[in-house]
Design a protein around this motif. Structure first.
Motif, PDB file in Angstrom:
ATOM      1  N   PHE A   1      20.278  -6.064  23.844  1.00 53.73           N
ATOM      2  CA  PHE A   1      21.214  -6.017  22.400  1.00 53.73           C
ATOM      3  C   PHE A   1      22.244  -6.730  23.227  1.00 53.73           C
ATOM      4  O   PHE A   1      23.497  -6.094  23.244  1.00 53.73           O
ATOM      5  N   MET A   2      22.565  -8.051  23.121  1.00 53.32           N
ATOM      6  CA  MET A   2      23.489  -9.080  22.980  1.00 53.32           C
ATOM      7  C   MET A   2      24.152  -9.233  22.279  1.00 53.32           C
ATOM      8  O   MET A   2      24.385  -9.286  20.857  1.00 53.32           O
ATOM      9  N   THR A   3      25.614  -9.473  22.390  1.00 56.99           N
ATOM     10  CA  THR A   3      26.753  -9.091  21.551  1.00 56.99           C
ATOM     11  C   THR A   3      27.234 -10.802  20.696  1.00 56.99           C
ATOM     12  O   THR A   3      27.955 -10.647  19.981  1.00 56.99           O
ATOM     13  N   ASP A   4      26.932 -11.601  21.294  1.00 56.02           N
ATOM     14  CA  ASP A   4      27.052 -13.109  20.913  1.00 56.02           C
ATOM     15  C   ASP A   4      25.473 -13.256  19.952  1.00 56.02           C
ATOM     16  O   ASP A   4      25.105 -14.931  20.005  1.00 56.02           O
TER      17      ASP A   4
ATOM     18  N   MET B   1      10.244  -2.434  16.265  1.00 53.56           N
ATOM     19  CA  MET B   1      11.523  -2.531  15.589  1.00 53.56           C
ATOM     20  C   MET B   1      12.876  -3.090  16.417  1.00 53.56           C
ATOM     21  O   MET B   1      14.687  -1.786  15.604  1.00 53.56           O
ATOM     22  N   PHE B   2      13.132  -2.864  17.175  1.00 53.72           N
ATOM     23  CA  PHE B   2      14.532  -2.679  17.689  1.00 53.72           C
ATOM     24  C   PHE B   2      15.584  -3.360  17.332  1.00 53.72           C
ATOM     25  O   PHE B   2      16.829  -3.587  17.190  1.00 53.72           O
TER      26      PHE B   2
ATOM     27  N   GLY C   1      17.346  -0.704  18.356  1.00 52.68           N
ATOM     28  CA  GLY C   1      16.901  -0.560  19.583  1.00 52.68           C
ATOM     29  C   GLY C   1      17.657   0.383  20.918  1.00 52.68           C
ATOM     30  O   GLY C   1      17.303   1.225  21.219  1.00 52.68           O
ATOM     31  N   ASP C   2      18.976   0.362  20.734  1.00 53.10           N
ATOM     32  CA  ASP C   2      19.748   0.506  21.853  1.00 53.10           C
ATOM     33  C   ASP C   2      19.957   2.333  21.710  1.00 53.10           C
ATOM     34  O   ASP C   2      20.583   3.151  22.227  1.00 53.10           O
TER      35      ASP C   2
END
Lengths: 537, 537
Positions: A380-383, A157-158, A393-394
């Motif tokens: 958890f990349m932003t791109d 579930m992240f 997830g974070d």
């Protein structure tokens, strides 16, 4: 009034207890069923299943369909009042009845099916109408269907990337739950059990009030942090103090009244006492539905103290939370709940969702992320392709997170809000019915207190102790027979109901109504069976 | 060498990519299947199921059998290389395709079945042979069968009383795992994910070395506690420091070498540095299989430092642990593992067990209990019918605990130790094959490092960047196209492989082999598909 089936063939044998002698036998002996697969398929191994064999369709389907037959039989037995609740064996004996060994070479599919059948034969039927033993029980088939699907979808579930539908479901269901609490906005997450939900609340409170703590730790504060909870609270609250560096000595237990509710004047006294020592009271846990007695701490009064002394108010409604869904039972138990900073609420308890399903809700949005984020840039990349605000997830303590939402969402679809409300009212009605029956039969039963929840606490009184003054001596005797009756019911497999001591009294029975399976005649059975097992003790 | 299927009707269309044009179409469009129940049953509601209707057998069976059809189709599609891996939609669009709303009144059974089918339609097939995206993937049907049974048995793992068979299974499987680590005795528990397993290790270490901490907290120590881990470790290690009161500043990141392995001389230097400040180094995390690069820290050298400075040695083998089962790959990666004080090992990663299944093992017996016990006397009474040494509830951080053992035990029965070993060797062989193919096609692919695990890190090189010097400028360009290719593969649904930056380089692809579904032609497909999607970027 309630007759025990002493003479199973007698004409006054109570219909409440058992339909006929045959069914009694059936209850006593559980058959060792054989699920015989097609011999050719049964001799095959896992390597003949998908994905090992690309042409594994036929064998895979055959294995899973055979398994489904095993599971459906278990469901049917669970719902059959003539079947045993359990087939008890002591651990050392049980080991001889099972082959639990790990082999060097894999076993054929038929053996795996036999393994499944045997496992279920000796498993306790926690969804049986005569299982009154645990806060989490029942077998909600819609939730179970949801869990079968969850297993088949097998995802984490992240991120929205690998759990798009489930992530959206979480958002819908958790928003609705916050709305039911009485908040607009806020944030929530699902956790592996109420203990972890309470830990989330503790961490968020500490982070909100001491933002440097995350990086600098305890040494950045100087003074001792202190938390407060009633002496009836769930032990996980105390566990937060052990885990997070306060120490359990700094989790102050506030005395409770005879109903098990926190005495708020004592809370304030203890807060002032700690303050006078230069310590920092920062967190109060208010329990809505204590584990043993089912008591509800007075939220509004506690909220006043929290407001005055600038402490975080957490409500542990892991157990009682379901009653938020009932107009009839919500008040006064939950009056003031919207004043809390955080609320734990376990659908896997009163709502009958399959294990596990626990939720933690926060009034303030953004706190989960700022408290728990470790910004792992490999996940958890932003791109990314999509709007990453959906990635959860974070925000969580775990990295991988089990999908606990689908089984709950599907229940909401099946029952609707009205169905859940009816479920809560039914559970409370069963508890009230038991209380009424106990009161009507004072010779045989002693009600310990008027319950606020579906926990009914009582003693069973054997013949020799009837018509005696209810003093400490009798209480000690009543307490002694609890484990004996419990042993007998387990050995005979007819029923399960829990007992325990608490801080004021020795062993007593605590019957729990959290299964939709239980009807009035099951409550009658509970009492009749206690009488059958215990009258001569 | 690897041809992209630019012209799907061309005669040189590579057989590796797609069998025929029709199948390509099938991959692009996923059918909206209709599962039509018998109309009479479909119109019924949850109240017609067990346990609400005592005569609910027929309807309950019909509903669950219909569900099984939906699930079997999903299993078949997951294993069909001609089916898409996913049917991507942006969150806002996805919301329009689904009805996620919570109704006031419950919906009929047919709607629930439709809900299930639609959920799976849009769910990512994490068990598809072309899903290379996550550490936990694959769809092991034996483990899935185990999870269906687990759901149906729906019990909690705190006592032998309500989970007799499962509790014994835990004991058998966890003992075997400790034996594989190389220990006699010890103790273990299953946790909801590797992050919580690491937290268990941290807490046990602190409790073992500072027994007053549980009651008195940080203030009982005086000096600052410090922990150490490599800069490549999983973020949950750092998270322990945030949760438990050290603060992340006191989780010291030890530099790693170019392979991503901890530099042990740096560890010792940093330990001495902290000691010279009067702080107390007490815990070292050694990663066996880092998340991004799959690196293995040198256990024996780290163990020497721990021994010298009296620090707890924890091995986070959440990812790499499965390789303990392979004679071929265990050494040198795990040489010295038996010197550790605790080991995290997630069967839900390399072993393909369904999510979640994480284990934490301790060399010393009794520590879990003394560290975590809160002695809740309503659950863990000593006057029970059976030998209470089997009750695990008081050893764990959670109270309620999901049954994560059955799915793993059943896998062990199906595969045996030899089957698991073959599985590990197969995964490593697939990773080696990808490395070999990448090396053989240096024009199109750039291998970032020789992997120690099944993580293969590389760049894809589009036409315009081929035959250019591999300098920072080219690396920056290669990094930019990673998210673009990822977006394309998700939008087309043909494949999933992850990318991320790390602390030394911008975005790069990391392909993971942890699914038994992947064969050599799937590895060929991975490369061909990257080339198809990326060559003109």
């Amino acid at each position: 009034m309630i007759k025990g089936p002493d003479h199973l063939t007698g004409e006054d044998r109570p219909h409440l207890y058992m339909d006929d002698f045959d069914s009694q036998l059936k209850k006593r002996k559980m058959a060792d069923k054989k699920y015989q697969m097609d011999k050719k398929i049964g001799e095959l191994k896992y390597t003949d299943l998908y994905p090992h064999d690309r042409n594994g369709k036929e064998v895979s389907e055959a294995m899973l369909k055979q398994l489904t037959e095993v599971l459906l039989d278990f469901v049917n037995e669970t719902n059959d009042r003539k079947c045993k609740v359990l087939d008890f064996h002591h651990p050392e004996d049980m080991k001889k009845l099972l082959d639990l060994s790990i082999p060097q070479d894999g076993l054929p599919l038929q053996t795996l099916i036999d393994d499944c059948a045997r496992t279920l034969k000796y498993q306790v039927r926690t969804g049986h109408p005569h299982f009154f033993n645990q806060l989490s029980c029942g077998l909600d088939l819609v939730s179970m269907a949801g869990e079968w699907l969850t297993a088949t979808a097998n995802t984490n579930m992240f991120t929205y990337e690998i759990a798009p539908v489930f992530i959206l479901m979480e958002s819908v269901v958790l928003s609705k739950m916050r709305e039911i609490i009485g908040w607009k906005g806020g944030d929530s997450i699902l956790a592996p059990g109420g203990s972890v939900s309470n830990l989330y609340a503790f961490l968020a409170a500490r982070h909100h009030m001491f933002p440097n703590y995350k990086e600098k730790g305890q040494s950045s504060i100087g003074a001792q942090l202190v938390m407060f909870t009633s002496d009836q609270c769930h032990y996980s609250v105390k566990s937060c103090a052990a885990i997070c560096g306060l120490g359990t000595d700094n989790c102050v237990e506030v005395p409770s009244d005879e109903h098990g509710r926190m005495i708020v004047s004592e809370l304030e006294r203890l807060v002032l006492e700690r303050k006078s020592k230069g310590q920092i009271p920062f967190f109060v846990n208010c329990t809505s539905g204590t584990t043993v007695l089912g008591a509800f701490d007075p939220i509004n009064q506690i909220a006043d103290v929290c407001q005055k002394h600038k402490m975080w108010l957490h409500i542990d409604a892991a157990w009682g939370g379901g009653l938020l869904l009932s107009k009839k039972h919500r008040h006064p138990r939950f009056s003031g709940v919207e004043r809390a900073d955080s609320v734990t609420w376990n659908p896997h308890k009163l709502m009958g969702t399959l294990l596990q399903c626990s939720t933690i809700h926060f009034k303030i949005d953004g706190l989960l992320l700022s408290c728990n984020s470790m910004s792992a840039d490999y996940l958890f990349m932003t791109d990314k392709l999509y709007d990453i605000k959906y990635d959860t997830g974070d925000k969580v303590l775990q990295c991988g997170r089990h999908n606990d939402i689908f089984k709950l969402w599907l229940q909401f679809r099946a029952k609707g809000l009205n169905g859940f409300e009816a479920h809560m009212d039914h559970l409370m009605e069963m508890a009230e019915y038991l209380v009424e029956r106990i009161k009507a039969d004072k010779d045989k039963f002693y009600l310990i207190l008027e319950p606020e929840c579906v926990n009914v606490s009582f003693w069973y009184i054997p013949k020799r102790l009837r018509n005696q003054p209810h003093n400490q001596q009798r209480i000690n005797e009543l307490a002694k027979i609890c484990p004996i009756i419990k042993s007998k019911m387990m050995e005979q497999g007819t029923m399960m109901v829990g007992y325990q001591p608490d801080d004021r009294r020795p062993n007593f029975f605590r019957s729990i109504f959290s299964s939709a399976a239980v009807q009035k005649d099951d409550v009658d059975f509970l009492l009749a069976e206690l009488d059958r097992l215990g009258q001569d003790l």
